[in-house]
Enzyme design. Sequence first.
Site, PDB file in Angstrom:
ATOM      1  N   HIS A 137       2.060   0.797  11.902  1.00  0.00           N
ATOM      2  CA  HIS A 137       0.845   0.165  12.415  1.00  0.00           C
ATOM      3  C   HIS A 137       0.093  -0.469  11.265  1.00  0.00           C
ATOM      4  O   HIS A 137       0.053   0.081  10.167  1.00  0.00           O
ATOM      5  CB  HIS A 137      -0.042   1.207  13.108  1.00  0.00           C
ATOM      6  CG  HIS A 137      -1.009   0.595  14.046  1.00  0.00           C
ATOM      7  ND1 HIS A 137      -2.210   0.093  13.623  1.00  0.00           N
ATOM      8  CD2 HIS A 137      -0.933   0.360  15.380  1.00  0.00           C
ATOM      9  CE1 HIS A 137      -2.842  -0.407  14.671  1.00  0.00           C
ATOM     10  NE2 HIS A 137      -2.099  -0.262  15.750  1.00  0.00           N
ATOM     11  N   ASP A 178       3.261   2.606  21.373  1.00  0.00           N
ATOM     12  CA  ASP A 178       4.368   2.088  22.176  1.00  0.00           C
ATOM     13  C   ASP A 178       5.571   3.024  22.214  1.00  0.00           C
ATOM     14  O   ASP A 178       6.432   2.866  23.072  1.00  0.00           O
ATOM     15  CB  ASP A 178       4.811   0.718  21.637  1.00  0.00           C
ATOM     16  CG  ASP A 178       3.768  -0.349  21.907  1.00  0.00           C
ATOM     17  OD1 ASP A 178       3.231  -0.358  23.028  1.00  0.00           O
ATOM     18  OD2 ASP A 178       3.482  -1.155  21.009  1.00  0.00           O
TER      19      ASP A 178
HETATM   20  N1  CMC Z   1      10.443   0.303  10.960  1.00  0.00           N
HETATM   21  C1  CMC Z   1      10.879   0.265   9.699  1.00  0.00           C
HETATM   22  N2  CMC Z   1      10.109  -0.054   8.653  1.00  0.00           N
HETATM   23  C2  CMC Z   1       8.833  -0.348   8.923  1.00  0.00           C
HETATM   24  C3  CMC Z   1       8.311  -0.325  10.222  1.00  0.00           C
HETATM   25  C4  CMC Z   1       9.165   0.024  11.257  1.00  0.00           C
HETATM   26  N3  CMC Z   1       8.747   0.051  12.532  1.00  0.00           N
HETATM   27  N4  CMC Z   1       7.009  -0.659  10.189  1.00  0.00           N
HETATM   28  C5  CMC Z   1       6.714  -0.893   8.902  1.00  0.00           C
HETATM   29  N5  CMC Z   1       7.816  -0.708   8.151  1.00  0.00           N
HETATM   30  C6  CMC Z   1       7.922  -0.866   6.713  1.00  0.00           C
HETATM   31  C7  CMC Z   1       8.216  -2.329   6.353  1.00  0.00           C
HETATM   32  O1  CMC Z   1       9.590  -2.583   6.348  1.00  0.00           O
HETATM   33  C8  CMC Z   1       7.580  -2.433   5.006  1.00  0.00           C
HETATM   34  O2  CMC Z   1       8.405  -1.788   4.091  1.00  0.00           O
HETATM   35  P1  CMC Z   1       8.606  -2.382   2.611  1.00  0.00           P
HETATM   36  O3  CMC Z   1       7.222  -2.331   1.995  1.00  0.00           O
HETATM   37  O4  CMC Z   1       9.583  -1.452   2.010  1.00  0.00           O
HETATM   38  O5  CMC Z   1       9.094  -3.777   2.800  1.00  0.00           O
HETATM   39  C9  CMC Z   1       6.325  -1.557   5.139  1.00  0.00           C
HETATM   40  O6  CMC Z   1       6.645  -0.588   6.138  1.00  0.00           O
HETATM   41  C10 CMC Z   1       5.096  -2.343   5.580  1.00  0.00           C
HETATM   42  O7  CMC Z   1       5.445  -3.040   6.794  1.00  0.00           O
HETATM   43  P2  CMC Z   1       4.758  -4.368   7.296  1.00  0.00           P
HETATM   44  O8  CMC Z   1       5.600  -4.959   8.371  1.00  0.00           O
HETATM   45  O9  CMC Z   1       4.395  -5.241   6.139  1.00  0.00           O
HETATM   46  O10 CMC Z   1       3.436  -3.784   7.876  1.00  0.00           O
HETATM   47  P3  CMC Z   1       2.471  -4.511   8.852  1.00  0.00           P
HETATM   48  O11 CMC Z   1       1.161  -3.884   8.714  1.00  0.00           O
HETATM   49  O12 CMC Z   1       2.546  -5.980   8.701  1.00  0.00           O
HETATM   50  O13 CMC Z   1       3.171  -4.179  10.257  1.00  0.00           O
HETATM   51  C11 CMC Z   1       3.737  -3.567  12.362  1.00  0.00           C
HETATM   52  C12 CMC Z   1       2.690  -3.450  11.275  1.00  0.00           C
HETATM   53  C13 CMC Z   1       3.253  -2.874  13.615  1.00  0.00           C
HETATM   54  C14 CMC Z   1       3.992  -5.046  12.674  1.00  0.00           C
HETATM   55  C15 CMC Z   1       5.042  -2.919  11.882  1.00  0.00           C
HETATM   56  O14 CMC Z   1       4.829  -1.566  11.606  1.00  0.00           O
HETATM   57  C16 CMC Z   1       6.170  -3.107  12.856  1.00  0.00           C
HETATM   58  O15 CMC Z   1       6.816  -4.162  12.871  1.00  0.00           O
HETATM   59  N6  CMC Z   1       6.446  -2.077  13.722  1.00  0.00           N
HETATM   60  C17 CMC Z   1       7.463  -2.201  14.745  1.00  0.00           C
HETATM   61  C18 CMC Z   1       6.923  -2.939  15.952  1.00  0.00           C
HETATM   62  C19 CMC Z   1       5.925  -2.097  16.719  1.00  0.00           C
HETATM   63  O16 CMC Z   1       6.154  -0.941  17.005  1.00  0.00           O
HETATM   64  N7  CMC Z   1       4.824  -2.727  17.121  1.00  0.00           N
HETATM   65  C20 CMC Z   1       3.759  -2.080  17.884  1.00  0.00           C
HETATM   66  C21 CMC Z   1       2.506  -1.975  17.068  1.00  0.00           C
HETATM   67  S1  CMC Z   1       1.283  -0.851  17.673  1.00  0.00           S
HETATM   68  C22 CMC Z   1       0.816  -1.294  19.257  1.00  0.00           C
HETATM   69  C23 CMC Z   1       0.666  -2.709  19.523  1.00  0.00           C
HETATM   70  O17 CMC Z   1       0.044  -3.465  18.798  1.00  0.00           O
HETATM   71  O18 CMC Z   1       1.170  -3.128  20.565  1.00  0.00           O
END
Ligand code: CMC
Length: 384
Positions: free
Chosen positions: A270, A321
């Site tokens: 998140h 989710d």
């Molecule tokens: N699986 C694997 N690695 C992850 C995940 C994940 N679900 N989420 C974050 N990471 C890792 C990412 O690879 C990165 O690692 P590194 O620094 O080694 O490259 C680090 O954590 C930071 O990730 P980010 O994508 O830069 O973080 P963000 O704040 O931009 O992303 C997020 C937040 C929700 C987009 C992301 O966690 C994600 O893509 N999660 C999976 C999709 C998901 O479940 N979305 C629902 C969000 S909550 C409810 C909603 O909004 O609907």
Amino acid sequence: MAEHNLSHIDLNEYPHINKGLDGIVAFSTTKSNINGQTGELIYSGYHIDTLAENATFEEVCFLLWYDRLPNQTELDELHKKLQANRELPEPVLTYIKTTNPKAEPMAVVRSAVSMLADFVDDDASDEYNAIIMTAQIPTIIAAFDRARNGKEVVAPLKDGSTAFNFLYMLNDEKPGQAAERVMDLCLVLHAEHGMNASTFTCRSICATESDIFSAVSGAIGALKGPLHGGANTAVMNTLLILKEQGENADPVAFTKAKLDRKEKIMGFGHRVYKTFDPRAYHLRKMSKELSEETGHVYLYEWSEAMVKTMKEEKNIDPNVDFFSATVYYSIGIQPDLYTCIFAMSRISGWTAHFFEQKANNRLIRPRALYIGEKNLPWTPVEDR
Ligand code: CMC
């Protein structure tokens, strides 16, 4: 993508690009507060645990719209307004019945909500239009699901809660108390969540002085993506892939292999929470109970194995989710409808933010650092 020579760019003009607007505070709000470090969520003054234990979805709608809880008369009135406005305008129903049955349900919800604007008076208040959308999104979802499966569309009830009526329209059968409560609690938990992508979209559209249907249609488009609301469907698809593997299903190896390939695991991580999402506690509990009751306990066990693996491998926790997927699956809802249910609830938060933005508006207009070329000489088309 072409490589860019940045030597001509005056970086002093924009010394810092905040990709993803991470941590930027651009609004003030009374609608919700998220503490990402402690994992706390508040809707207009009330802790999510208090609301999960006590509130109905309709009470939450009122709370978000008016920043206070309704008294009995106000709550009854809100119920009546929602019940009286559940039927879709005939052309919208015809669209739902005749569109491609293979269309993505969220795309159908987005188009149908946009169409609703054609059937309200130009001078209808934003409050009235918020009621229309809150009352009719469940009808849109249920009607499309039935129509695409060749079933007769079930007309909405003129009584009962949003949760009860939705399950009734979906299944042509009145739900029991337990199923209604599960559905209602899911609606309470998904109603509002600060400046997420869809709410930001809603407020950005509102800030141009556009209308509330446009703002909500845009928000639905933003919610649809797998990094936002689309994650719940993606979670279920992951669990169903494991199910197909039968006795060989190994959620730990599956998760690790995905991580090795640098793939994201849906339902985890998140932007704001750096700990367990407080909504996920409630959904986890429901997921456990319901999967035991309905013979899907293996899905719950696989989910827990994935939670443990993600914690050990990446120190990342599940978000709202993750467990909502198995909850919906256990009450018999098709996976591709999960994000629509999210929209059916979040309409309350979006419209609340629309009111708030409109009451204290300023055009939302960030800037982008231009990294392209400048002052290129013109080349006639025949010489390119
Ligand atoms: N699986 C694997 N690695 C992850 C995940 C994940 N679900 N989420 C974050 N990471 C890792 C990412 O690879 C990165 O690692 P590194 O620094 O080694 O490259 C680090 O954590 C930071 O990730 P980010 O994508 O830069 O973080 P963000 O704040 O931009 O992303 C997020 C937040 C929700 C987009 C992301 O966690 C994600 O893509 N999660 C999976 C999709 C998901 O479940 N979305 C629902 C969000 S909550 C409810 C909603 O909004 O609907």
